[in-house]
Motif scaffolding. Sequence first.
Motif, mmCIF file in Angstrom:
data_model
loop_
_atom_site.group_PDB
_atom_site.id
_atom_site.type_symbol
_atom_site.label_atom_id
_atom_site.label_comp_id
_atom_site.label_asym_id
_atom_site.label_seq_id
_atom_site.Cartn_x
_atom_site.Cartn_y
_atom_site.Cartn_z
ATOM 1 N N ALA A 411 0.636 -1.385 0.074
ATOM 2 C CA ALA A 411 -0.071 -0.547 0.082
ATOM 3 C C ALA A 411 0.798 1.464 -0.125
ATOM 4 O O ALA A 411 0.956 2.093 -1.294
ATOM 5 N N GLY A 412 2.111 1.174 0.953
ATOM 6 C CA GLY A 412 2.939 2.674 0.453
ATOM 7 C C GLY A 412 3.026 2.483 -0.503
ATOM 8 O O GLY A 412 3.973 4.220 -1.192
ATOM 9 N N HIS A 413 3.642 1.563 -1.161
ATOM 10 C CA HIS A 413 4.504 1.800 -2.716
ATOM 11 C C HIS A 413 3.346 2.975 -3.647
ATOM 12 O O HIS A 413 3.403 3.243 -4.877
ATOM 13 N N PHE A 414 2.360 1.695 -3.338
ATOM 14 C CA PHE A 414 1.018 2.898 -4.196
ATOM 15 C C PHE A 414 1.001 3.677 -4.527
ATOM 16 O O PHE A 414 0.448 4.398 -4.998
ATOM 17 N N VAL A 415 0.557 3.920 -2.998
ATOM 18 C CA VAL A 415 0.406 5.521 -2.855
ATOM 19 C C VAL A 415 1.439 6.086 -3.219
ATOM 20 O O VAL A 415 1.522 7.285 -3.551
ATOM 21 N N GLY A 416 2.199 6.291 -1.816
ATOM 22 C CA GLY A 416 3.685 6.932 -1.763
ATOM 23 C C GLY A 416 4.806 7.230 -2.981
ATOM 24 O O GLY A 416 4.637 8.205 -3.029
ATOM 25 N N ASP A 417 4.425 5.949 -3.544
ATOM 26 C CA ASP A 417 5.442 6.543 -4.794
ATOM 27 C C ASP A 417 4.650 7.478 -5.595
ATOM 28 O O ASP A 417 5.433 8.372 -6.857
ATOM 29 N N ARG A 418 3.099 8.240 -5.840
ATOM 30 C CA ARG A 418 2.858 8.592 -6.220
ATOM 31 C C ARG A 418 2.984 9.793 -5.983
ATOM 32 O O ARG A 418 3.051 10.883 -6.585
ATOM 33 N N LEU A 419 3.408 10.674 -4.440
ATOM 34 C CA LEU A 419 3.549 11.523 -4.522
ATOM 35 C C LEU A 419 5.029 11.905 -4.475
ATOM 36 O O LEU A 419 4.919 13.783 -4.514
ATOM 37 N N LYS A 420 5.474 11.156 -4.389
ATOM 38 C CA LYS A 420 7.202 11.537 -4.920
ATOM 39 C C LYS A 420 7.367 12.261 -5.904
ATOM 40 O O LYS A 420 6.828 12.216 -7.196
ATOM 41 N N PRO A 421 8.190 13.480 -6.179
ATOM 42 C CA PRO A 421 7.899 14.429 -6.824
ATOM 43 C C PRO A 421 8.803 13.999 -8.112
ATOM 44 O O PRO A 421 9.385 13.942 -7.690
ATOM 45 N N PRO A 422 7.984 13.887 -9.405
ATOM 46 C CA PRO A 422 9.396 13.266 -10.969
ATOM 47 C C PRO A 422 10.373 14.210 -11.328
ATOM 48 O O PRO A 422 10.289 15.739 -11.722
ATOM 49 N N PRO A 423 11.042 13.736 -11.319
ATOM 50 C CA PRO A 423 12.648 14.555 -12.074
ATOM 51 C C PRO A 423 12.366 14.933 -13.697
ATOM 52 O O PRO A 423 11.464 14.492 -14.047
ATOM 53 N N PRO A 424 12.963 16.090 -14.062
ATOM 54 C CA PRO A 424 12.297 16.626 -15.063
ATOM 55 C C PRO A 424 13.028 15.882 -16.431
ATOM 56 O O PRO A 424 14.770 15.226 -15.800
ATOM 57 N N VAL A 425 12.128 15.505 -17.295
ATOM 58 C CA VAL A 425 13.083 14.186 -17.928
ATOM 59 C C VAL A 425 14.484 14.437 -18.938
ATOM 60 O O VAL A 425 15.179 13.884 -19.291
ATOM 61 N N GLU A 426 14.541 16.113 -19.202
ATOM 62 C CA GLU A 426 15.934 16.524 -19.336
ATOM 63 C C GLU A 426 16.888 16.433 -18.429
ATOM 64 O O GLU A 426 18.433 16.240 -18.796
ATOM 65 N N SER A 427 17.355 15.917 -17.594
ATOM 66 C CA SER A 427 17.649 15.656 -16.270
ATOM 67 C C SER A 427 18.512 14.208 -16.401
ATOM 68 O O SER A 427 19.482 13.718 -15.597
#
Length: 505
Positions: A411-427
């Motif tokens: 459950a932590g992965h299902f919810v928590g992983d969605r809350l992490k700020p994604p990095p910019p693709v250029e990086s």
Amino acid sequence: MAENDQVRGSYWLKTASSGPRPALTEDLDVDVAVIGAGVAGLSTAWELTRAGRSVAVLEARQVAAGVTGHTTAKVTALHSLIYDKLRRKRGAEGARLYARSQSEAVERMAQIVEELGVDCEWERRDAFTYVCDPGRVEDIRAEADAAREAGLPASFVTETGLPFPIAGAVRVTGQAQFHPLKYLYALTDDLVARGGRVYEDTTVLSLDEGDPCRLSTDTGATVTARDVVVATHYPIFDRALLFTRLSPRRELVVAGAVAADRDPGGMFITPDEGTRSVRTAPYGEGRRLLVITGEHFTPGTGDTRERFDRLSAWAAERFPGVELTYAWATQDNDSTDTVPLVGPLHPRTRHVYVASGFGGWGMSGGVMAGGLLSALITGQPCAWSELYDPRRLRSTVREAPQFLKHQAQVAGHFVGDRLKPPPPVESLPPGEGAVVRVDGDRLAVYRDDDGTLHAVSSRCTHMGCLVSFNAAERAWECPCHGSRFDTDGKVIQGPATRPLKRRDI
Ligand code: FES
């Protein structure tokens, strides 16, 4: 270890070869269909063929190329620290049956090696579970006591052949090690010579349970079988929701040659430092030292490159001068009560069986599963069928804490992983991947060495968790139940059976 240079392939896969097996191209009608050509599936098929059943093995990739081809290949009934736990959770009789079933599997393999004349570097070795931390010696004493009480030739020792001091170890004599692929290729040849059929590059897509069962495959051919065995490491058809009782873990291996006079002369494992393992294998004039770490880390979490570096440093410190020329990774599943799940797939089934949850001990476990499933299918009694029965409801209360812990992690992965700020693709540098946000959508994006971006859906096709990138192995991994995908989204490992969808970027 150089960046992106960690995974140079399994020593076993690089030092054994087998001719290709055909894909299934026409409909088949057999007594038993076995899905998965690892040690559990092939052992089951071989035992059933010997018992006079017509058998077809269906493998999505190549024979033994999955977990079995990436193991450390120890054939032992000593499974780190298990007997004291079993004695407490399943009683003295449960521990005794576990020891007997695993010991008989070791001897069954020895018998097959001799009977078939297999040249697979079979060697008898003592197995050790050791600790260096004096604070854990009592755990070792308790394990030695429980293993002895369970019937194993076990003792507590403070000296081993390892080139560093230990605080204490359980020693079980008369165990074995071998080259797993040389063994399984020979077993497969014998299986085919006896009339068994083995198909590679044939993915089973669906299973209709019935009398008989029907399987459809990605080649378009179908298989009709009275009985079906799902031996795909993580069950691909899971009507009993076994994935709620299995935790995936990734393990890393590095290997290099050492001189024969530095052979520690045994098979060793320690729960210290997140687990370390040592064994050797014949190699030219010296002996190849294999070191495995089983940090029990969940796929898709943490930096695998760092872990490889940590393992390599551990090996170099204890075996100075060793040149680590092989490195690979494998994956296994732990059941919530540490006992593998081998038997009927779900409470109502009459003809579908499963073998899973070997917890890193799939060599003896796979051979044990072959004997047990063969007995169940042919109607023979087996003293440990109840111990391994996936339907074992008795222990549900006892395994509840582990079950709840695993579900909370999912459950932590299902919810928590969605809350992490994604990095910019250029990086993203070449060789790296990340889940990034593009036009409000989360995509799993990988940049190859030429700078080209490859984008796939970031939602695991099993149950929708977000995948994460493993840069050392260049693969997308799902932390929830361990599915793995290549950089173009193709399934490397289940329980997912469908690829991640390609996306434009
Ligand atoms: Fe189950 Fe990904 S493996 S959600």
